[in-house]
Scaffold this motif. Structure first.
Motif, short mmCIF file in Angstrom:
data_model
loop_
_atom_site.label_atom_id
_atom_site.label_comp_id
_atom_site.label_asym_id
_atom_site.label_seq_id
_atom_site.Cartn_x
_atom_site.Cartn_y
_atom_site.Cartn_z
N VAL A 271 61.05 31.78 67.19
CA VAL A 271 59.70 31.52 67.70
C VAL A 271 59.58 30.09 68.22
N MET A 272 60.15 29.13 67.49
CA MET A 272 60.05 27.73 67.92
C MET A 272 60.84 27.48 69.20
N ASP A 273 62.00 28.11 69.34
CA ASP A 273 62.79 27.94 70.56
C ASP A 273 62.10 28.56 71.77
N ASP A 274 61.42 29.68 71.57
CA ASP A 274 60.81 30.39 72.69
C ASP A 274 59.47 29.79 73.13
N TYR A 275 58.72 29.22 72.18
CA TYR A 275 57.35 28.82 72.50
C TYR A 275 57.02 27.35 72.24
N TYR A 276 57.85 26.64 71.47
CA TYR A 276 57.50 25.27 71.13
C TYR A 276 58.44 24.24 71.73
N LEU A 277 59.75 24.48 71.65
CA LEU A 277 60.74 23.53 72.16
C LEU A 277 60.95 23.76 73.65
N ASN B 20 67.42 33.69 54.85
CA ASN B 20 67.98 33.33 56.15
C ASN B 20 67.32 34.10 57.29
N ALA B 21 66.97 35.34 57.04
CA ALA B 21 66.31 36.12 58.09
C ALA B 21 64.95 35.53 58.44
N LEU B 22 64.26 34.96 57.45
CA LEU B 22 62.96 34.36 57.70
C LEU B 22 63.09 33.06 58.48
N THR B 23 64.06 32.22 58.11
CA THR B 23 64.29 30.98 58.86
C THR B 23 64.78 31.28 60.27
N THR B 24 65.57 32.36 60.44
CA THR B 24 66.01 32.75 61.78
C THR B 24 64.83 33.15 62.65
N ASN C 155 72.44 24.96 53.52
CA ASN C 155 71.03 24.75 53.80
C ASN C 155 70.76 24.77 55.29
N ALA C 156 69.51 24.85 55.67
CA ALA C 156 69.13 24.81 57.08
C ALA C 156 69.52 23.47 57.67
N VAL C 157 69.77 23.44 58.96
CA VAL C 157 70.30 22.25 59.62
C VAL C 157 69.35 21.80 60.71
N VAL C 158 69.56 20.57 61.13
CA VAL C 158 68.73 19.99 62.18
C VAL C 158 69.36 20.28 63.53
#
Length: 650
Positions: free
Chosen positions: A165-171, A156-160, A66-69
């Motif tokens: 996007v979150m790493d580049d613009y949100y975090l 997995n491609a969708l979660t990637t 599953n996806a991880v934190v």
């Protein structure tokens, strides 16, 4: 990350590295592998993917997880703070299995705790220490909580794509976009990718906006955080890993290093243009004190420069006395954790071998994530504001590279020696003596980095190894050469000394003599020569122009040499010749560039690290040659003193 390989946080999984059976554990964005011999290797996510693609790392049975934190929960962070001082202190002991040693470690660490944290029992401490060693000296892998992320069923491609996007613009620490804006960017990227019918997302559907918000909670927050009734603002703080605070208990617990290019043109003592300096710095995160600095000109990051920086933590810095500073520079010591980026200088096998000899845990921060090492980034920002912006010739931050280079060269008026003196005086007499907002509550107080270091250094040992003197022989690059009668040549410079001739005489060697030469690109005035078979080492100075070459880098030497060639041509022909038309410059242009190492060559890099580590051990065991001490081999009689006369008659 590859869609067919997924590793959960702190979960040991069996794999093979170079055909050897190993265990792999993921901690945040770092993958730690421990082979059957007990040797540990640390890879970033990019390096791990490259090794999997090339087949250097293989898995017997791939499985889906599953996806991880991507970040720690508050409980995990608290446990790391409690256990890290004890585990690192146990790692410095020679007999950690002794009950008396464990009790002494508990008493020593507990007396330094500034908060009421639980004190472990000796048996519990030893159990955690064994798990600490099995995890490759990673505290998070030992104390990681059992909370698992929520189940998000998706391709997995969708979660990637979501994570990118979150790493580049949100975090991000600054300039982060809203969730709605991030959803629009993800939707735009998705529509662009599905145009390729062969893409894994071609058969998928874009998630809705409500589902995107759900992913933002379930993939970026732990199950324990989701169980709390948090406000929107509190959840945003937890999502953004950039705002995570570092809580430290003592000096040398965490040290960050980095290099930054300063946009100011520098000259040498003869007025020749050298270029913009690359400043390396090393900061202690607890006291905010600078342990060492190094200024390099010409080219990108180099292993020689990084070794110059790291050697400064083995002894108190003498640069303050050299430049007649008012205060001293006592900051030194072996850190528990060293945080750096993945640049070519910090990731070279020479630097990796150097750190392995000192048993320093080196953590590599991800690319384009400066908040992973915020203390050193803040120091460079302070230097730009308080120091560099006040210097003549400083042109500000990078805009257009071509115009920037031209303006820096035209505005250059500061020499390299002046820049080093100004920077050293600023750190020793200004930065270290100025009250630091991070050391004083709410920015109010008069605590300075110098005061905090001096008060804490009485309780925290510097842990300088007894063989620290041996590390001054370790240069940046090791090359194999053959000693001739006139000496050893490296980078177009001949190195010779009387002691070098005495080695040949006393050991009865015949020219040419094979040897290992360690060259320092930041100081071409001398090299270290190791005679492997005889177990002898010595430092050999340059044969010619020693005064000019001592303390000068290879870039400074080449600049001076090209300038001298240009002046000689002007004197011979009686006309002005641009430096780019000199024979030396034309030869440098026609020289073929060295091929860049590809991803499939990483396996040989691991071998190179071990090879350089063995060379450092051999260098430490070798004896420094003393001409007054005769060798016990008794082979000196084979040397013929008439060889010199025969060589002159050839």
């Amino acid at each position: 990350m590859r869609t067919d390989i997924s590793i959960e946080q702190a979960e040991a999984r069996q794999c093979r590295i170079g055909g050897d059976l190993a265990k792999i554990t993921r901690v945040d964005d770092t993958f730690i592998l421990v082979n059957s011999a007990g040797l540990s290797f640390s890879f970033s996510e990019l390096e791990f993917n490259e090794h999997v693609e090339t087949g250097f790392i293989t898995f017997d049975a791939p499985r889906q997880v599953n996806a991880v934190v991507p970040c720690m929960s508050p409980e995990d962070h608290y446990q790391v703070e409690c256990w890290k001082p004890y585990l690192t202190a146990m790692d410095r002991e020679h007999f950690p299995g002794s009950v008396e040693v464990r009790r002494r470690v508990i008493r020593t660490v507990a007396s330094r705790q500034t908060q009421n944290k639980p004190v472990p029992k000796p048996s519990t401490l030893y159990s955690y220490y064994r798990r600490y060693l099995a995890a490759g000296r990673n505290v998070l892998a030992v104390v990681r909580s059992t909370h698992k992320p929520s189940d998000v069923r998706a391709n997995n491609a969708l979660t990637t794509l979501f994570r990118e996007v979150m790493d580049d613009y949100y975090l991000k620490p600054t300039g982060a976009l809203s969730l709605l804006r991030c959803y629009e960017i993800m939707k735009k990227r998705f529509n662009h990718l599905v145009q390729d019918k062969t893409h894994p997302l071609a058969s998928e559907s874009m998630i809705s906006r409500s589902q995107f918000y759900n992913w933002a909670n379930r993939l970026l927050l732990s199950a324990h955080d989701l169980s709390k009734k948090l406000s929107h603002k509190e959840r945003a703080v937890l999502r953004r890993k950039a705002v995570q605070k570092f809580k430290l208990d003592q000096i040398l617990e965490r040290v960050e290093v980095d290099a930054a290019t300063i946009n100011i043109g520098l000259l040498d003592d003869d007025g020749n243009y050298l270029g913009a300096p690359l400043v390396y710095a090393m900061i202690d995160c607890y006291s905010r004190a600078i342990i060492g600095i190094h200024v390099q000109v010409g080219g990108g990051e180099r292993s020689s420069s990084v070794l110059h920086l790291y050697r400064q933590m083995l002894a108190p810095n003498q640069e303050a006395e050299r430049y007649d500073c008012v205060n001293n520079w006592p900051m030194c010591g072996i850190p528990s954790t060293l945080v750096s980026d993945s640049g070519p200088g910090f990731s070279s096998h020479q630097v990796s071998a150097f750190l392995s000899q000192l048993h320093i845990a080196n953590i590599k921060a991800e690319v384009r994530k400066p908040w992973k090492k915020p203390f050193i980034e803040r120091f460079f920002q302070t230097c730009r504001t308080q120091l560099f912006s006040t210097l003549n010739g400083y042109v500000g931050k990078r805009k257009d590279q071509k115009e920037l280079d031209i303006s820096m060269k035209d505005a250059a008026c500061v020499t390299l020696s002046q820049f080093r003196e100004i920077l050293t005086r600023y750190i020793v007499d200004d930065y270290h003596q100025r009250p630091h907002r991070g050391l004083n509550e709410n920015g109010v107080g008069n605590l300075t980095p110098y005061q905090v270091w001096k008060s804490q250094s009485r309780f925290v040992p510097s842990n300088i190894p007894p063989n620290a003197e041996q590390f001054r022989y370790i240069k940046g690059i090791a090359v194999t050469r053959k000693l001739q009668r006139e000496g050893v040549q490296a980078n177009g410079i001949i190195y010779q000394s009387n002691e070098l001739d005495e080695v040949v005489k006393e050991y009865g060697l015949q020219y040419p003599v094979p040897c290992t030469v360690l060259v320092d690109e930041e100081d071409v005035g001398s090299v270290t020569i190791l005679f492997n078979e005889q177990g002898v080492k010595l430092i050999v100075p340059a044969k010619d122009n020693l005064d000019r070459l001592t303390g000068k880098s290879l870039h400074e030497y080449k600049t001076w040499k090209n300038s001298a060639a240009s002046k000689h041509a002007i004197a011979e022909l009686g006309q002005q010749i641009p430096i780019d038309e000199t024979p030396a410059h034309q030869a440098a242009i026609t020289q073929k560039p060295r091929k860049k190492a590809k991803a499939h060559n990483r396996k040989s890099n691991l071998d190179a690290i071990q090879e350089h580590a063995d060379l450092m051990v051999e260098m430490g065991e070798a004896d420094y040659f003393d001409a007054t001490t005769k060798p016990s081999t008794g082979v000196a009689a084979t040397y013929d003193a008439n060889d010199d006369e025969e060589y002159e008659n050839v």
